[in-house]
Design an enzyme around this catalytic site. Structure first.
Site, PDB file in Angstrom:
ATOM      1  N   SER A  69       0.585  -1.163  -0.133  1.00 34.26           N
ATOM      2  CA  SER A  69       0.098   0.119   0.240  1.00 34.26           C
ATOM      3  C   SER A  69       0.771   1.099   0.048  1.00 34.26           C
ATOM      4  CB  SER A  69      -0.754   0.058   1.535  1.00 34.26           C
ATOM      5  OG  SER A  69      -1.959  -1.196   1.473  1.00 34.26           O
ATOM      6  N   GLU A 167      -4.762  -7.081  -5.885  1.00 31.43           N
ATOM      7  CA  GLU A 167      -3.798  -7.685  -6.650  1.00 31.43           C
ATOM      8  C   GLU A 167      -2.473  -7.576  -6.383  1.00 31.43           C
ATOM      9  OE1 GLU A 167      -8.095  -8.523  -8.491  1.00 31.43           O
ATOM     10  OE2 GLU A 167      -6.703  -6.473  -8.498  1.00 31.43           O
TER      11      GLU A 167
END
Length: 293
Positions: A69, A167
């Site tokens: 992230s 993903e």
């Protein structure tokens, strides 16, 4: 100042040290990080930059690590860059349906009926690592390729984003997709927060979003005194011991430090460690002669 700190600083500044070969210095600098890696059971990549002196600390800094992230910070910066040419962009409302709510979307799921502005989505992506918010912003920028193009525009030739949330978190060893290097991350972060890659108002907004991050209290933030300002963005893939954090740190009475710490491990079920990230950050700060905690 400890011997280790002196050796790291001297090595990073490329000053000669009588009685030590370059190889001996490199080994002494690397030893604490190598020991931390041994305890962790994986690889640790670190790059730290003292923006006052120009000194750096580097360990596996050129190797690729999964972004997880952490791409979301650069995503928000790309949005801010576009807002410089597109007036009103940040206030533009974005409506979305239930199908946009991928796992871990703690802010966007609350506003399903009303939608969110681009600025609100950006804050959610940076400060809460909201996955739906990130995907919605990626769509506005032209997908992963659009974000990669923005990073190229600021001189980053290493960063690459290939997939969407979730993903991109596969973190398969040796897979170059959705990766960057600690050095590239640190240098891009410096350009965006302290350099001229963004205009002053957008740069300040980016810094404010990073300072408001809620997910990094046990990573780089844990390595510095509580009264120092820190702006950071974390990433956690959930497999292969893969996690990270990058930050700008404003030590009291000295120039900012910019650093990135990335980890990975060989086995899919290996766990990441926030304590290891904090420990690596402490070593890097010590190497720069900065008294952390």
């Amino acid at each position: 100042m400890s011997l280790y700190r002196r050796l790291v600083l001297l090595s990073c500044l490329s000053w000669p040290l009588a009685g030590f070969s370059a190889t001996a210095l490199t080994n002494l600098v690397a030893e604490p990080f190598a020991k931390l890696e041994q305890d962790f059971g994986g690889s640790i990549g670190v790059y730290a930059m003292d923006t006052g002196s120009g000194a750096t600390v580097s360990y596996r800094a050129e190797e690729r690590f999964p972004l997880c992230s952490s791409f979301k910070g650069f995503l928000a910066a790309a949005v801010l860059a576009r807002s410089q040419q597109q007036a009103g962009l940040l206030d533009t409302p974005i409506r979305y349906g239930k199908n946009a709510l991928v796992p871990w979307s703690p802010i966007s799921e609350k506003y399903l009926t009303t939608g969110m502005t681009v600025a609100e989505l950006s804050a959610a992506a940076v400060q809460y690592s909201d996955n739906a918010a990130a995907n919605l912003l990626l769509k506005e920028l032209g997908g992963p390729a659009g974000l990669t193009a923005f990073m190229r525009s600021i001189g980053d030739t290493t960063f690459r984003l290939d997939r969407w949330e979730l993903e991109l978190n596969s973190a398969i060893p040796g897979d170059a997709r959705d990766t960057s290097s600690p050095r590239a991350v640190t240098e891009s972060l410096q350009k965006l927060t302290l350099g001229s890659a963004l205009a002053a108002p957008q740069r300040q907004q980016f810094v404010d979003w990073l300072k408001g991050n809620t997910t990094g209290n046990h990573r780089i933030r844990a390595a510095v005194p509580a009264d120092w300002a820190v702006g950071d963005k974390t990433g956690t893939c959930g497999v292969y011991g893969t996690a990270n954090d990058y930050a700008v740190v404003w030590p009291t009475g000295r120039a900012p430090i910019v650093l990135a710490v990335y980890t990975r491990a060989p086995n899919k079920d290996d766990k990441h460690s926030e304590a290891v990230i904090a420990a690596a950050a402490r070593l890097a700060l010590e190497g720069l002669g900065v008294n952390g905690q």
